[in-house]
Design a protein around this motif. Structure first.
Motif, PDB file in Angstrom:
ATOM      1  N   GLY A  55       0.791  -1.262  -0.083  1.00 47.51           N
ATOM      2  CA  GLY A  55      -0.127  -0.066   0.101  1.00 47.51           C
ATOM      3  C   GLY A  55       0.979   1.214  -0.071  1.00 47.51           C
ATOM      4  N   THR A  56       0.158   2.461   0.290  1.00 49.62           N
ATOM      5  CA  THR A  56       0.972   3.558   0.495  1.00 49.62           C
ATOM      6  C   THR A  56       0.853   4.019   2.133  1.00 49.62           C
ATOM      7  OG1 THR A  56      -1.263   4.860  -0.198  1.00 49.62           O
ATOM      8  CG2 THR A  56       0.531   4.290  -1.870  1.00 49.62           C
ATOM      9  N   GLU A  57      -0.155   5.124   2.163  1.00 53.51           N
ATOM     10  CA  GLU A  57      -0.349   5.538   3.870  1.00 53.51           C
ATOM     11  C   GLU A  57      -0.745   4.238   4.512  1.00 53.51           C
ATOM     12  OE1 GLU A  57      -0.908   7.277   1.321  1.00 53.51           O
ATOM     13  OE2 GLU A  57      -0.219   9.357   1.556  1.00 53.51           O
ATOM     14  N   TYR A  58      -1.679   3.515   4.319  1.00 52.24           N
ATOM     15  CA  TYR A  58      -1.900   2.384   5.147  1.00 52.24           C
ATOM     16  C   TYR A  58      -1.759   1.248   4.370  1.00 52.24           C
ATOM     17  CZ  TYR A  58      -4.582   6.207   7.396  1.00 52.24           C
ATOM     18  OH  TYR A  58      -5.141   7.331   8.001  1.00 52.24           O
ATOM     19  N   LEU A  59      -1.162   0.361   4.880  1.00 51.21           N
ATOM     20  CA  LEU A  59      -0.737  -0.956   4.313  1.00 51.21           C
ATOM     21  C   LEU A  59      -1.794  -2.193   4.690  1.00 51.21           C
ATOM     22  CD1 LEU A  59       3.278  -1.140   5.153  1.00 51.21           C
ATOM     23  CD2 LEU A  59       1.951  -0.105   3.194  1.00 51.21           C
ATOM     24  N   ARG A  60      -1.988  -3.098   3.715  1.00 48.69           N
ATOM     25  CA  ARG A  60      -2.920  -4.162   3.813  1.00 48.69           C
ATOM     26  C   ARG A  60      -2.138  -5.403   3.675  1.00 48.69           C
ATOM     27  NH1 ARG A  60      -4.405  -1.589  -0.793  1.00 48.69           N
ATOM     28  NH2 ARG A  60      -4.675  -2.852  -2.737  1.00 48.69           N
ATOM     29  N   LYS A  61      -2.729  -6.460   4.254  1.00 44.32           N
ATOM     30  CA  LYS A  61      -2.240  -7.727   4.004  1.00 44.32           C
ATOM     31  C   LYS A  61      -2.716  -8.276   2.368  1.00 44.32           C
ATOM     32  CE  LYS A  61      -2.022  -9.088   8.980  1.00 44.32           C
ATOM     33  NZ  LYS A  61      -2.640 -10.064   9.915  1.00 44.32           N
ATOM     34  N   VAL A  62      -1.645  -9.036   1.914  1.00 39.97           N
ATOM     35  CA  VAL A  62      -2.138 -10.019   0.693  1.00 39.97           C
ATOM     36  C   VAL A  62      -1.307 -11.056   0.577  1.00 39.97           C
ATOM     37  CG1 VAL A  62      -2.968  -7.722  -0.658  1.00 39.97           C
ATOM     38  CG2 VAL A  62      -0.651  -8.533  -0.863  1.00 39.97           C
ATOM     39  N   SER A  63      -1.655 -12.156   0.062  1.00 39.21           N
ATOM     40  CA  SER A  63      -0.747 -13.134  -0.337  1.00 39.21           C
ATOM     41  C   SER A  63      -0.997 -13.570  -1.623  1.00 39.21           C
ATOM     42  CB  SER A  63      -1.440 -14.418   0.578  1.00 39.21           C
ATOM     43  OG  SER A  63      -2.931 -14.828   0.240  1.00 39.21           O
ATOM     44  N   SER A  64      -0.168 -14.621  -2.112  1.00 39.43           N
ATOM     45  CA  SER A  64      -0.233 -15.253  -3.372  1.00 39.43           C
ATOM     46  C   SER A  64      -1.710 -15.784  -3.835  1.00 39.43           C
ATOM     47  CB  SER A  64       1.072 -15.871  -3.978  1.00 39.43           C
ATOM     48  OG  SER A  64       0.661 -17.150  -2.870  1.00 39.43           O
ATOM     49  N   LYS A  65      -2.454 -16.191  -3.016  1.00 40.45           N
ATOM     50  CA  LYS A  65      -3.782 -16.807  -3.352  1.00 40.45           C
ATOM     51  C   LYS A  65      -5.014 -15.931  -3.197  1.00 40.45           C
ATOM     52  CE  LYS A  65      -2.348 -21.360  -1.617  1.00 40.45           C
ATOM     53  NZ  LYS A  65      -2.539 -22.620  -0.673  1.00 40.45           N
ATOM     54  N   GLN A  66      -4.485 -14.568  -3.075  1.00 44.13           N
ATOM     55  CA  GLN A  66      -5.525 -13.518  -2.717  1.00 44.13           C
ATOM     56  C   GLN A  66      -5.923 -12.789  -4.180  1.00 44.13           C
ATOM     57  OE1 GLN A  66      -4.953 -11.311   0.851  1.00 44.13           O
ATOM     58  NE2 GLN A  66      -6.137  -9.617   0.257  1.00 44.13           N
ATOM     59  N   ILE A  67      -7.044 -12.534  -4.309  1.00 43.14           N
ATOM     60  CA  ILE A  67      -7.439 -11.697  -5.604  1.00 43.14           C
ATOM     61  C   ILE A  67      -7.794 -10.435  -4.992  1.00 43.14           C
ATOM     62  CG2 ILE A  67      -9.215 -11.453  -7.325  1.00 43.14           C
ATOM     63  CD1 ILE A  67      -9.442 -14.314  -7.449  1.00 43.14           C
ATOM     64  N   ASP A  68      -6.899  -9.294  -5.337  1.00 42.96           N
ATOM     65  CA  ASP A  68      -6.981  -7.863  -4.663  1.00 42.96           C
ATOM     66  C   ASP A  68      -7.897  -7.344  -5.447  1.00 42.96           C
ATOM     67  OD1 ASP A  68      -6.450  -6.372  -2.562  1.00 42.96           O
ATOM     68  OD2 ASP A  68      -4.891  -5.393  -3.831  1.00 42.96           O
ATOM     69  N   ASP A  69      -8.384  -5.908  -4.866  1.00 38.94           N
ATOM     70  CA  ASP A  69      -9.354  -5.208  -5.485  1.00 38.94           C
ATOM     71  C   ASP A  69      -8.505  -3.691  -5.593  1.00 38.94           C
ATOM     72  OD1 ASP A  69     -11.364  -4.249  -6.504  1.00 38.94           O
ATOM     73  OD2 ASP A  69     -12.800  -4.248  -5.249  1.00 38.94           O
ATOM     74  N   PHE A  70      -9.091  -2.823  -6.261  1.00 39.83           N
ATOM     75  CA  PHE A  70      -8.555  -1.657  -6.284  1.00 39.83           C
ATOM     76  C   PHE A  70      -8.828  -0.893  -4.778  1.00 39.83           C
ATOM     77  CE2 PHE A  70      -8.418  -2.098 -11.025  1.00 39.83           C
ATOM     78  CZ  PHE A  70      -7.075  -1.766 -11.145  1.00 39.83           C
ATOM     79  N   TYR A  71      -8.006  -0.152  -4.283  1.00 41.94           N
ATOM     80  CA  TYR A  71      -8.240   0.579  -2.984  1.00 41.94           C
ATOM     81  C   TYR A  71      -7.746   1.649  -2.779  1.00 41.94           C
ATOM     82  CZ  TYR A  71     -10.033  -3.880  -0.490  1.00 41.94           C
ATOM     83  OH  TYR A  71     -10.873  -4.651  -0.446  1.00 41.94           O
ATOM     84  N   TYR A  72      -8.242   2.831  -2.112  1.00 38.96           N
ATOM     85  CA  TYR A  72      -7.835   4.038  -2.100  1.00 38.96           C
ATOM     86  C   TYR A  72      -7.539   4.387  -0.652  1.00 38.96           C
ATOM     87  CZ  TYR A  72      -8.552   9.133  -1.469  1.00 38.96           C
ATOM     88  OH  TYR A  72      -8.532  10.449  -1.270  1.00 38.96           O
ATOM     89  N   SER A  73      -6.315   4.786  -0.464  1.00 40.52           N
ATOM     90  CA  SER A  73      -5.749   5.257   0.797  1.00 40.52           C
ATOM     91  C   SER A  73      -5.759   6.692   1.157  1.00 40.52           C
ATOM     92  CB  SER A  73      -4.537   4.550   1.470  1.00 40.52           C
ATOM     93  OG  SER A  73      -4.466   3.151   1.448  1.00 40.52           O
ATOM     94  N   PRO A  74      -6.625   7.495   1.891  1.00 42.82           N
ATOM     95  CA  PRO A  74      -6.661   8.839   2.095  1.00 42.82           C
ATOM     96  C   PRO A  74      -5.153   9.477   2.142  1.00 42.82           C
ATOM     97  CG  PRO A  74      -8.549   8.101   2.845  1.00 42.82           C
ATOM     98  CD  PRO A  74      -7.665   6.740   2.818  1.00 42.82           C
ATOM     99  N   PRO A  75      -4.631  10.245   1.470  1.00 41.87           N
ATOM    100  CA  PRO A  75      -3.425  10.958   1.813  1.00 41.87           C
ATOM    101  C   PRO A  75      -3.421  11.920   2.949  1.00 41.87           C
ATOM    102  CG  PRO A  75      -4.278  12.119   0.145  1.00 41.87           C
ATOM    103  CD  PRO A  75      -5.169  11.003   0.238  1.00 41.87           C
ATOM    104  N   SER A  76      -2.379  12.327   3.459  1.00 44.35           N
ATOM    105  CA  SER A  76      -2.109  13.394   4.262  1.00 44.35           C
ATOM    106  C   SER A  76      -3.006  14.697   3.978  1.00 44.35           C
ATOM    107  CB  SER A  76      -0.788  13.868   4.611  1.00 44.35           C
ATOM    108  OG  SER A  76      -0.631  15.001   5.239  1.00 44.35           O
TER     109      SER A  76
END
Length: 216
Positions: free
Chosen positions: A129-150
């Protein structure tokens, strides 16, 4: 002979004009306060540096891939700083106490979103991620996410990171979101290579899929 020489020179001129016409440019408006606060500040796009105290300048755009930015603080940086300008758009380079400078289009600036894909033989988790980090693994299908900036510097560049759970940085790229870019970021744990692809744009702020904290 003289006539042939003149014709040849005209042909060369026409070829030069055609090549020049094929080049793509955007316009950069520069806040003079930027240089007043930092006398040693330098800023360049695709190898062309902006002269000091210039108020407006055409900047060349990359024909393929992302546009590369260099400024005085990033030159010793291990990770590249890139963005994607649009031809004919006007961008504003402004002074900022939080991040030294900010960069944004004059009309309709938008933050973007990122999705990640991990190529790994095991199901090991990574933090991304950028400002906020999230967990992902090789078996995970990720989606588009938005982390609000400063709130202090929303249009400073953002470090897109791939971390291990113990917070050690594996790879990163610094990116300037300008037009609501949708980025597809891939990471191969064997080669430790990171790829970034632009796959579209956010149409409006209603499209944002918010993500604040890796524990949520």
């Amino acid at each position: 002979m003289i006539r042939f020489k003149c014709c040849f020179q005209i042909c060369l001129l026409l070829v030069g004009l055609q090549l020049s016409a094929q080049e793509k440019f955007a316009v950069l408006e520069v806040d003079s306060v930027l240089y007043e606060h930092n006398k040693t500040f330098t800023f360049g796009v695709n190898g062309v540096f902006v002269p000091k105290f210039t108020k407006k300048i055409q900047i060349p755009l990359s024909e393929e891939g992302f546009d590369t930015i260099l400024f005085s603080r990033t030159q010793p940086n291990k990770y590249p700083l890139v963005t994607k300008f649009k031809e004919g758009e006007i961008y504003q380079l402004r002074s900022n106490t939080c991040s030294l400078y900010t960069l944004q289009p004059k009309k309709n600036p938008l933050q973007g979103m990122i999705r990640f894909s991990i190529e790994n033989k095991t199901n090991e988790e990574f933090y991304v991620g950028t400002e906020y980090l999230r967990k992902v693994s090789s078996k995970q299908i990720d989606d588009f996410y938005y982390s609000p900036p400063s709130a202090m510097c929303p249009f400073s560049y953002k470090k897109i990171r791939i971390n291990l759970p113990e917070d050690s940085l594996l790879n990163a790229v610094n990116f300037h979101f300008l037009h609501g870019e949708l980025l597809d970021v891939g990471y191969n744990s064997n080669s430790q290579k990171m790829t970034v692809k632009l796959v579209g744009y956010v149409k409006s702020k209603k499209d944002y899929n918010y993500y604040y904290d890796a524990d949520n």
